[in-house]
Design a protein around this motif. Sequence first.
Motif, PDB file in Angstrom:
ATOM      1  N   GLU A 231      67.282 111.541  15.811  1.00  0.00           N
ATOM      2  CA  GLU A 231      65.964 111.017  15.475  1.00  0.00           C
ATOM      3  C   GLU A 231      65.994 109.501  15.512  1.00  0.00           C
ATOM      4  O   GLU A 231      66.953 108.886  15.018  1.00  0.00           O
ATOM      5  CB  GLU A 231      65.514 111.455  14.076  1.00  0.00           C
ATOM      6  CG  GLU A 231      65.274 112.931  13.907  1.00  0.00           C
ATOM      7  CD  GLU A 231      64.783 113.268  12.515  1.00  0.00           C
ATOM      8  OE1 GLU A 231      64.700 112.345  11.673  1.00  0.00           O
ATOM      9  OE2 GLU A 231      64.483 114.449  12.261  1.00  0.00           O
ATOM     10  N   GLU A 232      64.967 108.922  16.067  1.00  0.00           N
ATOM     11  CA  GLU A 232      64.785 107.487  15.935  1.00  0.00           C
ATOM     12  C   GLU A 232      64.586 107.169  14.467  1.00  0.00           C
ATOM     13  O   GLU A 232      63.885 107.884  13.754  1.00  0.00           O
ATOM     14  CB  GLU A 232      63.576 107.061  16.761  1.00  0.00           C
ATOM     15  CG  GLU A 232      63.373 105.569  16.862  1.00  0.00           C
ATOM     16  CD  GLU A 232      62.252 105.218  17.821  1.00  0.00           C
ATOM     17  OE1 GLU A 232      61.904 104.033  17.885  1.00  0.00           O
ATOM     18  OE2 GLU A 232      61.731 106.130  18.505  1.00  0.00           O
ATOM     19  N   GLU A 233      65.176 106.119  13.995  1.00  0.00           N
ATOM     20  CA  GLU A 233      65.155 105.811  12.554  1.00  0.00           C
ATOM     21  C   GLU A 233      63.747 105.779  11.989  1.00  0.00           C
ATOM     22  O   GLU A 233      63.506 106.176  10.862  1.00  0.00           O
ATOM     23  CB  GLU A 233      65.865 104.473  12.312  1.00  0.00           C
ATOM     24  CG  GLU A 233      66.039 104.092  10.855  1.00  0.00           C
ATOM     25  CD  GLU A 233      64.913 103.224  10.336  1.00  0.00           C
ATOM     26  OE1 GLU A 233      64.771 103.112   9.105  1.00  0.00           O
ATOM     27  OE2 GLU A 233      64.172 102.662  11.168  1.00  0.00           O
ATOM     28  N   GLU A 234      62.778 105.361  12.779  1.00  0.00           N
ATOM     29  CA  GLU A 234      61.405 105.220  12.306  1.00  0.00           C
ATOM     30  C   GLU A 234      60.787 106.547  11.890  1.00  0.00           C
ATOM     31  O   GLU A 234      59.871 106.591  11.075  1.00  0.00           O
ATOM     32  CB  GLU A 234      60.541 104.589  13.399  1.00  0.00           C
ATOM     33  CG  GLU A 234      59.104 104.320  12.984  1.00  0.00           C
ATOM     34  CD  GLU A 234      58.321 103.652  14.096  1.00  0.00           C
ATOM     35  OE1 GLU A 234      57.110 103.475  13.927  1.00  0.00           O
ATOM     36  OE2 GLU A 234      58.917 103.299  15.120  1.00  0.00           O
ATOM     37  N   ILE A 235      61.290 107.662  12.433  1.00  0.00           N
ATOM     38  CA  ILE A 235      60.657 108.940  12.148  1.00  0.00           C
ATOM     39  C   ILE A 235      60.898 109.403  10.715  1.00  0.00           C
ATOM     40  O   ILE A 235      60.203 110.248  10.192  1.00  0.00           O
ATOM     41  CB  ILE A 235      61.154 110.025  13.137  1.00  0.00           C
ATOM     42  CG1 ILE A 235      60.121 111.151  13.245  1.00  0.00           C
ATOM     43  CG2 ILE A 235      62.475 110.627  12.727  1.00  0.00           C
ATOM     44  CD1 ILE A 235      60.428 112.125  14.366  1.00  0.00           C
ATOM     45  N   GLY A 236      61.905 108.818  10.064  1.00  0.00           N
ATOM     46  CA  GLY A 236      62.317 109.351   8.773  1.00  0.00           C
ATOM     47  C   GLY A 236      61.375 109.084   7.638  1.00  0.00           C
ATOM     48  O   GLY A 236      60.785 109.978   7.063  1.00  0.00           O
TER      49      GLY A 236
END
Length: 347
Positions: A231-236
């Motif tokens: 996952e791209e970090e922003e999705i978290g």
Amino acid sequence: MTDLAIIGGGIIGCAAAAFAATRGATVTLFEATQLGAGASGRNLGSIQHPYDAALAPLHAASLDLYRELPGFDLPPEPAGVLLLAAETDALARHAAALREMAPELHPEVIEGAALAGLEPGLAGDVAAVRLATGYPVPPHAAVAAYADLARSSGADLRTGRAAEPWLEGDRCRGVRLADGSTFAADAVLLAAGPWSASLLRPALAEPIRIRRTWGVTLQLALPDPPRHVLEEEEIGGTELGGAFRWSIPEAGHAVFSLATAGGRSALGSTFLLEEPDPGALAPALMERGARFVPAVAEAAVLEVRRCARPQSADGRPFIGPVAGVTGLLTCAGHGPWGISTGPASAR
């Protein structure tokens, strides 16, 4: 006449049908199209810990239920989730917030040669936070297994039958079908995902706020796919009021995610407020994916999928009796966490 009528054939509806039927209730489920036709069957394909401590007990209980579910192959151990970004300082802050919220995830920042050894297919300029969660499964598998259990326990699952609550004053009498006929039930569970709010509106003085966020994913054939869920970090999530919580990325934004199960890799995803043309978004998803996993650029696209997620205003689902209407319950608004928390919510 039935004990329980269920509107919606996703993970919530099928699991609820199975649980009620195995307890001896008569159950009839109505699904407007096909079982798992929405987000429950078109998700990324990863059962994983939510980024919200309030949802963690539902996730833990759902894992136990999946382990007991006949015909469902939950991996014995999590593959792990890698949250990816180029900025190591941001990842370190992210890891610290997750460590505070969910220490059981054992967040660990990994970069350089260590990350390349863990996942050699990643781009060389990214770092990661590894989380001890993420069970890759085929997207439709959970719905199919609960539907099979429901049927074998005596539930009647009717597809191609759109329904809405049949209301008389402050009482729900059953469901009303698209042809105007009615079907009586002692209780009705509304589990129609992003369409639940509109179906509830006639029963409520104040509407339940569940909106649709449209996701587009691509099914890819990757010769040597990553073992982890990526996952791209922003999705978290983000820091909101001092608590780490999942949040919807900017509308129209494409955020990288990748999970592999059953020989297919699901690449996503978008977070859109308007229904998209999935084919038009495919090139952007491929370009974004290749930024993190270069092999994505040459991967064969097997299928392009679109679905609407049921996103509540605060990211938490509505579960239980509908106030002021006897005999009507709802279970909806799980956002991206329906597969990860759905069975326990349904139970």
